[in-house]
Every structure is written in structure tokens, then in C-alpha cells.
Design a protein around this motif. Structure first.
Motif, PDB file in Angstrom:
ATOM      1  N   VAL A  99       0.853  -1.192   0.000  1.00  0.00           N
ATOM      2  CA  VAL A  99       0.000   0.000   0.000  1.00  0.00           C
ATOM      3  C   VAL A  99       0.887   1.239   0.000  1.00  0.00           C
ATOM      4  O   VAL A  99       1.730   1.412   0.888  1.00  0.00           O
ATOM      5  N   ASP A 100       0.703   2.081  -1.007  1.00  0.00           N
ATOM      6  CA  ASP A 100       1.452   3.332  -1.113  1.00  0.00           C
ATOM      7  C   ASP A 100       0.817   4.358  -0.173  1.00  0.00           C
ATOM      8  O   ASP A 100      -0.348   4.742  -0.350  1.00  0.00           O
ATOM      9  N   ALA A 101       1.572   4.804   0.839  1.00  0.00           N
ATOM     10  CA  ALA A 101       1.081   5.812   1.791  1.00  0.00           C
ATOM     11  C   ALA A 101       1.883   7.102   1.666  1.00  0.00           C
ATOM     12  O   ALA A 101       1.987   7.864   2.626  1.00  0.00           O
ATOM     13  N   VAL A 119      -6.898   1.817   0.280  1.00  0.00           N
ATOM     14  CA  VAL A 119      -7.093   0.973   1.467  1.00  0.00           C
ATOM     15  C   VAL A 119      -8.369   0.146   1.328  1.00  0.00           C
ATOM     16  O   VAL A 119      -8.391  -1.042   1.680  1.00  0.00           O
ATOM     17  N   VAL A 134       3.921  -1.297   3.734  1.00  0.00           N
ATOM     18  CA  VAL A 134       3.506   0.097   3.556  1.00  0.00           C
ATOM     19  C   VAL A 134       4.692   0.916   3.068  1.00  0.00           C
ATOM     20  O   VAL A 134       5.788   0.852   3.642  1.00  0.00           O
ATOM     21  N   GLY A 136       5.450   4.437   3.102  1.00  0.00           N
ATOM     22  CA  GLY A 136       5.192   5.791   3.567  1.00  0.00           C
ATOM     23  C   GLY A 136       6.487   6.549   3.686  1.00  0.00           C
ATOM     24  O   GLY A 136       7.341   6.496   2.812  1.00  0.00           O
ATOM     25  N   LEU A 155      -4.890  -2.636   8.060  1.00  0.00           N
ATOM     26  CA  LEU A 155      -5.131  -1.687   6.970  1.00  0.00           C
ATOM     27  C   LEU A 155      -5.939  -0.484   7.462  1.00  0.00           C
ATOM     28  O   LEU A 155      -5.688   0.657   7.059  1.00  0.00           O
ATOM     29  N   LEU A 158      -3.824   2.306   9.019  1.00  0.00           N
ATOM     30  CA  LEU A 158      -2.831   3.020   8.216  1.00  0.00           C
ATOM     31  C   LEU A 158      -3.232   4.473   8.024  1.00  0.00           C
ATOM     32  O   LEU A 158      -4.420   4.804   7.932  1.00  0.00           O
TER      33      LEU A 158
END
Length: 604
Positions: A99-101, A119, A134, A136, A155, A158
Motif C-alpha cells: 500500500v502506497d502511503a 485501502v 507500507v 510511507g 489496513l 494506516l
């Protein structure tokens, strides 16, 4: 059936005990008494025709009791957290979710943000088991090989970071954690830096495919890509320079304001402009007027040191007119000049020994310097032929030798005092060996500038011999002394106070820090949000300042692999469906009905 099969917290049913005092109150309520009223005695009695129903009349009289009983029952049921068990289909394959944060995922879409959409899609794609990676401000793994519900909980916790992300590093971490039978799903907008740019994350993606795992790329690029943001901040000659960029496809005009002063900037697509403001007297925030879909880069905090005077004691037997002038022109320095032998009392932030006569320096004067260091200040000692005879003891961060002819500067170490300086080589110097850290080293290995940390404070060796070098006539000479005194007094520089998001603020020990998202007690703070981070004695700002991350547009990617919910066998997972919101909704309805009944009856 056990209560645990219906209620997640059966102990909440204990609230049903509140029915006992309610019923008791109704039982002990006295019956109404009939009182004669002479003023209406002349009215003819209307005999009961028997039309009223006693049961309905009793129900009407006790309707309030019934509503209150039902309300207590629903409250107890709600506290017990009722649920039903349902079956949900999830992938039976081991799954790694990336997951791109990063900051660009905070781009607003009209219905939320790209990050919220990513998400939600990741929650629907969990497998058995699931690992979450993640990207981030740093690459991290909240859960490894977790069951679907634990993965969804991770998730949900996040949060998007206001910092560039390392998508390449996150995909590489996913490859390390995934097996050849696993599926790897990447949820990103693939915009901004994305960790090494497009080529970087694509190389990592190819490595995942080569490992035998199934790779799926899900792109979330909705929301306008027109953006104007602040992408740079620097400090020059008591000014703050802010760089504004237009990463969109149309011309734009925006107004930038700092501490009440405004400048209007017109930018064509792809333009960058530098805007100069006087350094504010107190910490402030630079803001771009107007709005776009990416507000993260529209504000940049500017932290400045508190204007606290630095009491400095200069001890010298020489003329040192240049040094005195250099100290006098520093706005925050209160300098006291004394000529040994002299009694020194009082508290100082910094003590400077320059061109002293060794036998005239009193022991009490060295004790004042020692006390200054112990109290958190600093002492600077200038090199001279007989520096070892002055009696500095362990305050001197070098072991001195004899006078030697200089060859040239060999090395300059990055330090708040030396950054950006080209130190001229002296004609002669004191041969010495650093016992602390050599910041500037001459060709024979002797330190020209050296520092050492002591318990509570700092010491510095300044190796230019008195009246021997042209450095004292250089325009950089006052700048050096300003930096040196600030460092000795532990006054943070502007670069120390103003950081970029994605970096870490190291503290001396466990400290309570007020961050943009709340209070934390830690010795290392990850600067992952734009804003100000405060301790009891310090204020540090963090801003995005990333031209790549402010460019929120990205070319469409080839979403190779199966869809987020496809690819491989599925299995039924028993999950709990929480009914508490429905129960609470019913409770609110009952309370509304009770208020309506009381109003109809005339009690309110």
C-alpha cells in the motif's frame, strides 16, 4: 447456544439490573386521590357508559414504563456487542499487499482521497494469510502472515504520510516476503518520486514476476492533476527563500503569504519561481492562497530560534579588534571582554580564550570555563605557541606540539560550523593531534578546527594562530564566529529547526513531543506530517518540499496480473457482523418516542 455465540461482550447484559429499581419505583408510586372541587360541583355527572377498555386504559397509563423498559433492554444488548456470523469469500492464496502511503496519495478525489480508495481496495483483496507492506515515510510491515481480519484491522490503522514514499523499496520487501505461490498486489497512484521513479519500481516489479509470484498493479490516479505547491525552502542573509512550482498543465497565479507579507506568483505549466521574504521575527507558516486537490504542499512552516541572548565571555591579552567586532555584530550575542589576570564570576553560554598570556590566566577563570561546559554551554580555545602551558586541562580537545609550516587544507568534515566554508590554509600552525573530532585537517594531519563533547556541553579548538592569518580580514570571518558561538551555546541553526518530512528528529533522551497528530514520548520522532513538532525547549518544523511528490499526475500503468479480487482459489471465511449500530439506532428511536409521548401528555 452460549451467550458468547451471540454477544462479543456478554458482561454488558449486566445492565439489565437497572430494570429492578425502575419497576420498584413504579410499584411504590402512590395512586391518585380524588379531591372535591366546589367550583365544578354544579356540573352534571356523566356516568360511565362502559365504552372504555380497561386493558387499553392500563396500557396507556403504563406506556411510559414500557418504553423505558425497552430502552434499558436495548442499552444492555448494545453494551453486550451483539453479532451474527456470516461467510465471506477470501483468496486461499498467500497474499502480500503493498500500500502506497506517500504524500501524493493524499490527493483529493471528490469522494475522499486516493489513499482511502487504495485501502478500501486492499481490504477487499486480503488472502489467507496476508502480509501488509507500507510505502510511507519509510518502508514498514505492520503485519506478517496474518489472518484476514487482522490484516483488515492493520489496513484500517494506516495513515497517509506527508512525505515521499519508497515504492521500489516496498515492492522489494514484498518480493522477500512472498513465496513462489503467493500473489503480490500493489495499490498506488504511481505518481511522484515513487522510490527511484518509474524505472525504480518497475525494476522491483520485474523482480517479483521473476520470483514466480503473481503481481497485480492497481492504480488510483483520480482527482485533478492541476497543482501548484511550495517545493523548496532555504535561508540566505536573514531571508527565507521559497520555491513555488506549477506541476499542472495550465497556467496559474497564486499568492504566497508569510507573516503578513504577500507576493503574487504567475506560473506557466512546469515553471518554478523563487520568492524571497524577510526572515520572520517569530515562527510562522508560509501559505499559498487558493486551493487544489493536493493541499499538502500549500503550507510550509518556518521555525526561527527564540531570540534569547547568548552571554559570551571573551578572555584575551591581545588587541583582537577583528574578533571583538565579529562578536559585536551578532545580534543575539552579549559579549563581555576581560583581560587576564581577572576574577570572572557569573553565568555564561560561551567562553572564548584568544591570545592569552599563559601565566596570567587564573585557576578560577579556567573553573568558570569548566562550569560553563558542565551547565550545557561551550568553550573555544585558540591555538598559540604555549597553549599547553595555559592550564586548560581536559577542556583542550587536542594534544599540542610545536609550530610548523602549513602545506594546505586536506579535509573539511560536514558540521553546522563548517558547512559551505572554504577555510584558507594558514602559513604556520600548531602541530597537534585531535583527541576529539577534527573538523578541518591540514595536510600533515594536524587539526585546524576540532571539537569535543563533554558532559552537558561542548569544546572547540580554533587553530589559527593569533595575528598570523589573513582569515580575520575575510568577509566570512564574522559568519564563522556567529556559527561557532551558536554551536557552543547550543543554539540550533535554521537548517536544524526546519526539516523535510520523511526524516527523523533525534533527541538526547526520552522526551514528550507535541506533534501535528498528538503528543508522543520518544527519543526519535519520525517527521511524517507537515507541521510543527514542539518540546519544552525547542520547536522544529517539517514540510514536504519535494518537486517529484508534488507532481501528482502519472501515466497509466499496465495492470498486469489478475484483478485485485481474482486469481486463484477462494475459501469461505467465517466473520462476525457487528449488530451494535442497529441496536443503538433502535435505542435512539425509543428515546425519540418517549420524548414524543411526554410532549403529547403535556409533561414537557
Amino acid at each position: 447456544m452460549a451467550l458468547g455465540d451471540v454477544f462479543a461482550a456478554p458482561l454488558g447484559l449486566a445492565a439489565l439490573a437497572a430494570l429492578v429499581p425502575l419497576v420498584v419505583l413504579y410499584l411504590i408510586q402512590p395512586d391518585p386521590r380524588e379531591l372535591p372541587l366546589p367550583t365544578v360541583a354544579f356540573l352534571q355527572s356523566d356516568p360511565d357508559e362502559g365504552g372504555s377498555n380497561p386493558v387499553l386504559e392500563r396500557l396507556r397509563r403504563n406506556l411510559l414504563l414500557l418504553l423505558q423498559v425497552l430502552a434499558i433492554v436495548l442499552l444492555a444488548v448494545g453494551l453486550a456487542a451483539p453479532y451474527v456470523t456470516t461467510t465471506r469469500e477470501v483468496s486461499a492464496q498467500p497474499t502480500v499487499l503493498v500500500v502506497d502511503a506517500s504524500a501524493s496519495m493524499a490527493t483529493e478525489t471528490g469522494d475522499g482521497t486516493r489513499f482511502a480508495e487504495a485501502v478500501a481496495a486492499a481490504r477487499a483483496a486480503v488472502g489467507t494469510p496476508t502480509t501488509v507492506v507500507v510505502a510511507g515515510g519509510s518502508v514498514r510491515t505492520p503485519v506478517t502472515e496474518a489472518d484476514p481480519e487482522d490484516a483488515r484491522s492493520a489496513l484500517d490503522e494506516l495513515r497517509v504520510a506527508h512525505a515521499p514514499g519508497d515504492l521500489r523499496g516496498a515492492i522489494e520487501r514484498a518480493r522477500e516476503l512472498a513465496g513462489s505461490e503467493s500473489r503480490v498486489l500493489v495499490f498506488s497512484d504511481f505518481a511522484g518520486g515513487s522510490g527511484g521513479g518509474e524505472a525504480g519500481w518497475k525494476q522491483a516489479a520485474d523482480a517479483v514476476r521473476a520470483s514466480g509470484a503473481t503481481l497485480t498493479l492497481r492504480q488510483f490516479g483520480s482527482g485533478t492533476t492541476e497543482n501548484v505547491g511550495i517545493v523548496g525552502r532555504s535561508f540566505e542573509n536573514r531571508n527565507v527563500v521559497l520555491r513555488v512550482a506549477n506541476t499542472g498543465a495550465t497556467a496559474a497565479e497564486r499568492t504566497l503569504t508569510v507573516a503578513g507579507q504577500s507576493r503574487t506568483v504567475s506560473l506557466q505549466p512546469g515553471d518554478r519561481r523563487s520568492v524571497v521574504f524577510p526572515l520572520p521575527a517569530a515562527s510562522a507558516t508560509a501559505r499559498l492562497a487558493g486551493s487544489d486537490a493536493f493541499p499538502v504542499d500549500d503550507s510550509v512552516p518556518v521555525a526561527v530560534p527564540d531570540e534569547q541572548a547568548e552571554d559570551t565571555l571573551l578572555l584575551t591579552n591581545g588587541n583582537n579588534r577583528n574578533l571583538r567586532t565579529a562578536l559585536d555584530v551578532i545580534p543575539t550575542v552579549n559579549v563581555t571582554v576581560k583581560r587576564p589576570p581577572v576574577s570572572t564570576t557569573g553565568d555564561y553560554d560561551a567562553v572564548v580564550f584568544a591570545d592569552v598570556v599563559a601565566e596570567r590566566v587564573l585557576g578560577s577563570t579556567v573553573e568558570t570555563a569548566q562550569r560553563t561546559v558542565d551547565d550545557g554551554g561551550g568553550v573555544l580555545l585558540q591555538g598559540q605557541r604555549n597553549v599547553g602551558e595555559v592550564g586548560y586541562g581536559d577542556l583542550l580537545p587536542v594534544t599540542p606540539g610545536g609550530i610548523e609550516q602549513s602545506g594546505g587544507i586536506d579535509n573539511v568534515t560536514s558540521h553546522p560550523v563548517t558547512t559551505g566554508f572554504d577555510f584558507p590554509a594558514p602559513d604556520y600552525h600548531l602541530g597537534a593531534t585531535a583527541t576529539g573530532t577534527a573538523l578541518v585537517t591540514l595536510s600533515d594531519g594536524s587539526p585546524l578546527l576540532a571539537t569535543d563533547g563533554r558532559a552537558g556541553g561542548r569544546t572547540m579548538y580554533y587553530g589559527y594562530l593569533p595575528n598570523q592569518t589573513a582569515f580575520r580580514y575575510d568577509y566570512r570571518y564574522p559568519v564563522f564566529w556567529k556559527r561557532a558561538i551558536h554551536w557552543l551555546a547550543d543554539r540550533p541553526s535554521l537548517s536544524d529547526l526546519n526539516r523535510e518530512t520523511g526524516t527523523t528528529l533525534q533527541l538526547a533522551n526520552e522526551t514528550t513531543v507535541e506533534t501535528p497528530t498528538g503528543r508522543r514520548t520518544t527519543a526519535a520522532v519520525q517527521l511524517d506530517r507537515v507541521g510543527t513538532y514542539r518540546t519544552t525547549d525547542r520547536r522544529t518544523s517539517a514540510a514536504l518540499l519535494s518537486p517529484a511528490e508534488s507532481n501528482v499526475s502519472a501515466a497509466p500503468v499496465d495492470a498486469s496480473g489478475a484483478g485485485a479480487g481474482d486469481g486463484g482459489p477462494t475459501t469461505g471465511q467465517q466473520v462476525r457482523q457487528d449488530l451494535t449500530p442497529l441496536v443503538l439506532l433502535g435505542l435512539l428511536g425509543l428515546l425519540g418516542a418517549e420524548l414524543g409521548y411526554l410532549r403529547r401528555r403535556g409533561d414537557i
